[in-house]
Design an enzyme around this catalytic site. Structure first.
Site, PDB file in Angstrom:
ATOM      1  N   GLY A  74       1.842  -8.350   7.688  1.00  0.00           N
ATOM      2  CA  GLY A  74       2.576  -7.415   6.833  1.00  0.00           C
ATOM      3  C   GLY A  74       3.375  -6.435   7.681  1.00  0.00           C
ATOM      4  O   GLY A  74       2.923  -6.029   8.748  1.00  0.00           O
ATOM      5  N   GLY A  86      -1.141  -6.982  13.461  1.00  0.00           N
ATOM      6  CA  GLY A  86      -2.434  -6.409  13.105  1.00  0.00           C
ATOM      7  C   GLY A  86      -3.547  -7.341  13.516  1.00  0.00           C
ATOM      8  O   GLY A  86      -3.358  -8.223  14.370  1.00  0.00           O
ATOM      9  N   GLY A 136      -4.933  -9.972  12.165  1.00  0.00           N
ATOM     10  CA  GLY A 136      -4.668 -11.416  12.082  1.00  0.00           C
ATOM     11  C   GLY A 136      -3.746 -11.895  13.197  1.00  0.00           C
ATOM     12  O   GLY A 136      -4.066 -12.837  13.937  1.00  0.00           O
ATOM     13  N   ASP A 158      -3.053  -0.185   7.757  1.00  0.00           N
ATOM     14  CA  ASP A 158      -4.470  -0.061   7.357  1.00  0.00           C
ATOM     15  C   ASP A 158      -5.307   0.732   8.360  1.00  0.00           C
ATOM     16  O   ASP A 158      -6.409   1.164   8.033  1.00  0.00           O
ATOM     17  CB  ASP A 158      -5.105  -1.452   7.202  1.00  0.00           C
ATOM     18  CG  ASP A 158      -4.387  -2.313   6.178  1.00  0.00           C
ATOM     19  OD1 ASP A 158      -3.673  -1.749   5.338  1.00  0.00           O
ATOM     20  OD2 ASP A 158      -4.522  -3.547   6.239  1.00  0.00           O
ATOM     21  N   ARG A 163      -4.776  14.478 -18.227  1.00  0.00           N
ATOM     22  CA  ARG A 163      -5.173  13.084 -18.032  1.00  0.00           C
ATOM     23  C   ARG A 163      -5.961  12.876 -16.739  1.00  0.00           C
ATOM     24  O   ARG A 163      -5.885  13.673 -15.808  1.00  0.00           O
ATOM     25  CB  ARG A 163      -3.928  12.191 -17.929  1.00  0.00           C
ATOM     26  CG  ARG A 163      -3.321  11.875 -19.263  1.00  0.00           C
ATOM     27  CD  ARG A 163      -2.051  11.089 -19.078  1.00  0.00           C
ATOM     28  NE  ARG A 163      -1.541  10.674 -20.377  1.00  0.00           N
ATOM     29  CZ  ARG A 163      -0.275  10.391 -20.614  1.00  0.00           C
ATOM     30  NH1 ARG A 163       0.627  10.472 -19.656  1.00  0.00           N
ATOM     31  NH2 ARG A 163       0.102  10.004 -21.819  1.00  0.00           N
ATOM     32  N   ARG A 206      -4.653   7.111 -17.020  1.00  0.00           N
ATOM     33  CA  ARG A 206      -3.532   6.240 -16.624  1.00  0.00           C
ATOM     34  C   ARG A 206      -3.795   5.783 -15.195  1.00  0.00           C
ATOM     35  O   ARG A 206      -4.321   6.550 -14.368  1.00  0.00           O
ATOM     36  CB  ARG A 206      -2.200   7.004 -16.645  1.00  0.00           C
ATOM     37  CG  ARG A 206      -1.735   7.396 -18.014  1.00  0.00           C
ATOM     38  CD  ARG A 206      -1.279   6.172 -18.818  1.00  0.00           C
ATOM     39  NE  ARG A 206      -0.695   6.567 -20.085  1.00  0.00           N
ATOM     40  CZ  ARG A 206      -1.374   6.742 -21.220  1.00  0.00           C
ATOM     41  NH1 ARG A 206      -2.694   6.573 -21.220  1.00  0.00           N
ATOM     42  NH2 ARG A 206      -0.755   7.098 -22.318  1.00  0.00           N
TER      43      ARG A 206
END
Ligand code: F6P
Length: 361
Positions: free
Chosen positions: A10, A116, A118, A141, A176, A279
């Site tokens: 990513g 990263g 991987g 991350d 909310r 929400r």
């Protein structure tokens, strides 16, 4: 010397700054620099301009740009390449030999692999098979173990914190509960930092499985006082005690499983139990996009330059890592041996707890 650089997995804000730093410092040594497009696809697949020459002009003005000028992919793993088998089913094959030959054919001496967990594990595998590789750690991350942090994380946290700031006013206006799902895979770093900086009331991270009753107790406490609204941050990998994280897609050949749905599940559970209006939203890839923060630009430029410095010293099979005030080299195998997760009794979690944040435990 001819070196190549690729970006895999990513994307993360700061990739272009690394590409610029590697290119400029290598050119200063009189080396030639090439960029491999879309991970290893540029060498293994028939794509136009699969390998491009990187000169001063190619990397001009890109430090502030998100994404990567080389493109990236979280599919093409040369060690476990997904392709159709004889019966039409998807199988994984090892194309590393073909890849190493492609490097030799082009006269490329060293690869700078920016990725990263991987992509750096792939780099470690290629190093074992004889390729000269230097890794540069990248991921929003922040889950790479041997470096204090990775570029991209700071930007993602900033984006998420800004979003939480905006959500406060609408949550308050409507009384909310707002639930925000943030990225991070199996690590709760983005949720923890953004939740703390964005003053969330509840932060749910994979490392601390939650009890929905405890989450609802915290929500109710917000309505008993004069606040009348509640902000819940859920890492995409958050899970209930005794349960598992929520996925939208299973792992398949060449692809990891995709997390998703944590916020939506929490929303219906909280609404049902408390009766308050809830929400939910998923911040998603906004966390990976846009201009890197100044911190990430500087870190990426330091990493790229340090990678070339390692090549100058003939130091391969390692990854550059931030260990303030230095940038060190760590063996790729060690750097990818385990993920860096949030220490559940660490100072940051304790700080959040002292400030009244609930982790739902
Ligand atoms: O590893 C970076 C990351 O953004 C994770 O936080 C997230 O789970 C994943 O990638 C999303 O991947 P994709 O871009 O394939 O949706």
């Amino acid at each position: 010397m001819r070196i190549a650089i690729n970006t895999g997995g990513g994307d993360a804000p700061g990739l272009n700054a690394v590409i610029r730093a590697v290119t400029l410092s290598a050119l200063a040594n009189g080396w030639e620099v090439f960029g491999i497009r879309r991970g290893y696809d540029g060498l293994l697949e028939d794509i136009p301009n699969g390998v491009i020459r990187l000169d001063r002009r190619a990397v001009r003005g890109i430090t502030h740009q998100g994404g990567t000028i080389l493109g990236t992919t979280n599919r093409g793993n040369p060690l476990k390449w997904a392709q159709k088998g004889p019966d039409g089913e998807m199988i994984e094959v090892d194309r590393s030999g073909e890849l190493i030959e492609a490097f030799e054919k082009r006269g490329i001496d060293v690869l700078v692999a920016v990725g990263g967990d991987g992509s750096l594990s792939i780099a470690a595998g290629l190093a074992k098979r004889g390729l000269k590789v230097v890794g540069v750690p990248k991921t929003i991350d922040n889950d790479l173990d041997s470096t204090l942090t990775t570029f991209g994380f700071h930007t993602a946290v900033q984006t998420a914190t800004d979003a939480l700031g905006k959500l406060h006013s609408t949550a308050q206006a409507h009384r909310r509960v707002m639930i925000v799902e943030l990225m991070g895979r199996d690590a709760g770093w983005i949720a923890l930092f953004a939740g703390l900086g964005g003053t969330a009331d509840v932060i749910l991270i994979p490392e601390i499985p939650y009890d929905i009753e405890k989450v609802c107790e915290k929500v109710e406490s917000r309505y008993r006082g004069d606040r009348g609204f509640c902000i819940v941050v859920a890492a995409e990998g958050a899970k209930p005690a005794g349960g598992s994280a929520s996925y939208v897609e299973e792992a398949k050949a060449g692809r990891a499983a995709r997390l998703g749905g944590a916020a939506e599940t929490l929303a219906s559970e909280i609404e049902e139990r408390t009766g308050h209006e809830v929400r939910s939203l998923v911040l998603g890839h906004l966390q990976r996009g846009g201009e890197p923060t100044a911190y990430d630009k500087v870190l990426a430029l330091r990493f790229g330059t340090a990678a070339v410095h390692l090549i100058e010293q003939g130091h391969f099979g390692c990854m550059v890592a931030l260990d303030p005030p230095e940038i060190l080299a760590v063996p790729l195998e060690e750097a990818t041996a385990k993920l860096k997760l949030v220490p559940t009794h660490g100072e940051i979690v304790q700080t959040a707890r002292r400030l009244g944040v609930s982790f739902g435990d």
